[in-house]
Design an enzyme around this catalytic site. Structure first.
Site, PDB file in Angstrom:
ATOM      1  N   SER A 145       0.822  -1.206   0.000  1.00 29.50           N
ATOM      2  CA  SER A 145       0.000   0.000   0.000  1.00 29.50           C
ATOM      3  C   SER A 145       0.859   1.261   0.000  1.00 29.50           C
ATOM      4  CB  SER A 145      -0.962  -0.001   1.188  1.00 29.50           C
ATOM      5  OG  SER A 145      -0.274   0.122   2.416  1.00 29.50           O
ATOM      6  N   ASN A 146       1.983   1.245   0.685  1.00 31.29           N
ATOM      7  CA  ASN A 146       2.889   2.395   0.634  1.00 31.29           C
ATOM      8  C   ASN A 146       3.565   2.497  -0.729  1.00 31.29           C
ATOM      9  OD1 ASN A 146       2.985   3.986   3.171  1.00 31.29           O
ATOM     10  ND2 ASN A 146       3.392   1.983   4.079  1.00 31.29           N
TER      11      ASN A 146
ATOM     12  N   MET B  73       9.708  -7.129   5.333  1.00 25.70           N
ATOM     13  CA  MET B  73       9.753  -7.789   6.631  1.00 25.70           C
ATOM     14  C   MET B  73      10.982  -8.689   6.770  1.00 25.70           C
ATOM     15  SD  MET B  73       7.166  -6.361   7.906  1.00 25.70           S
ATOM     16  CE  MET B  73       6.954  -7.251   9.454  1.00 25.70           C
TER      17      MET B  73
ATOM     18  N   HIS C 104       7.971   2.777   9.821  1.00 30.41           N
ATOM     19  CA  HIS C 104       7.680   1.891  10.948  1.00 30.41           C
ATOM     20  C   HIS C 104       6.451   2.412  11.689  1.00 30.41           C
ATOM     21  CE1 HIS C 104       8.454  -1.030  14.098  1.00 30.41           C
ATOM     22  NE2 HIS C 104       8.254  -0.070  14.988  1.00 30.41           N
TER      23      HIS C 104
ATOM     24  N   GLN D 177      -1.973   7.837   7.484  1.00 30.79           N
ATOM     25  CA  GLN D 177      -0.895   8.809   7.628  1.00 30.79           C
ATOM     26  C   GLN D 177       0.393   8.322   6.955  1.00 30.79           C
ATOM     27  OE1 GLN D 177      -1.513  11.900   8.896  1.00 30.79           O
ATOM     28  NE2 GLN D 177      -3.593  11.070   8.875  1.00 30.79           N
TER      29      GLN D 177
END
Length: 219
Positions: free
Chosen positions: A16-17, A93, A112, A176
């Protein structure tokens, strides 16, 4: 810095990022070219996102290597073949070896889901709830040999609500993430964000330990 920088994005899951960065590049908001997306897990959604955007998607399955060091060496060779200016860890990960982190020191970012230095490692949202914290959030930081311990570039702070569980809190934090990770990447691409002497610098000035902080009243 007007020219686009080349970025390698490392993922392990849904990406998603990664999508936030792809969207920023496509919209002309980020002066970057995502040169490759590399996953240590096959068949994850993030690889599909890369292919849908016309970005080269590479699987380097860590299960095919006998040691962490062997995997990291192969990963570095793969990254270097694309000659990136910046390496972005977007839900990657893996615990990285000091040799690997040293190779990209000052040009590798991670995100993070906690207000570092709080809650390094896993299960950050539940840990924040268990501690009774009134605020939680997410940090973009430079990567060093210390797990989740490199200097912070930017943090987004969100309130913890009485009704929150780990799932609802994670969803609010993730919103965010998709704002501040592109911000940090843009700053780096523009030559504004850098690292020196284990400090994050913005426009040549040291940032505070928590980095540039954005506070969200979103509930």
């Amino acid at each position: 810095m007007s020219e686009c920088i080349r970025v390698a994005v490392l993922i392990s899951g849904s990406g998603s990022n990664l999508q936030a960065l792809i969207d920023g590049e496509k919209a002309g908001e980020l002066p970057i070219e995502i040169a490759c997306v590399i996953s240590n897990r096959p068949d994850v959604r993030g690889l599909e996102r890369a292919r849908e955007a016309g970005i080269e998607a590479v699987t380097l399955d860590h299960k095919g290597f006998t040691s962490r060091e062997d995997f990291d060496r192969a990963l570095a060779e793969t990254i270097d073949s694309y000659q990136p200016d910046l390496v972005v860890l977007a839900g990657f990960m893996r615990i990285l070896t000091p040799e690997f982190t040293g190779r990209y020191l000052g040009r590798m970012l991670n995100i993070h889901p906690s207000l570092l230095p709080k809650y390094q490692g896993l299960h950050t949202h539940q840990r924040a709830l268990d501690a009774g914290d009134s605020e939680h959030g997410v940090t973009v930081h430079f990567v060093t040999a210390e797990l989740d311990g490199g200097p912070s570039a930017i943090q987004a702070v969100v309130p913890v609500l009485a009704s929150d569980d780990a799932t609802t809190l994670a969803a609010r934090v993730q919103q965010q993430e998709h704002i501040i990770y592109p911000m940090a990447v843009r700053w780096f691409a523009e030559g504004r964000l850098s690292m020196a002497d284990n400090l994050a610098l913005l426009d040549g000035e040291p940032l505070p330990p928590q980095g540039y902080q954005v506070r969200s009243s979103f509930v």
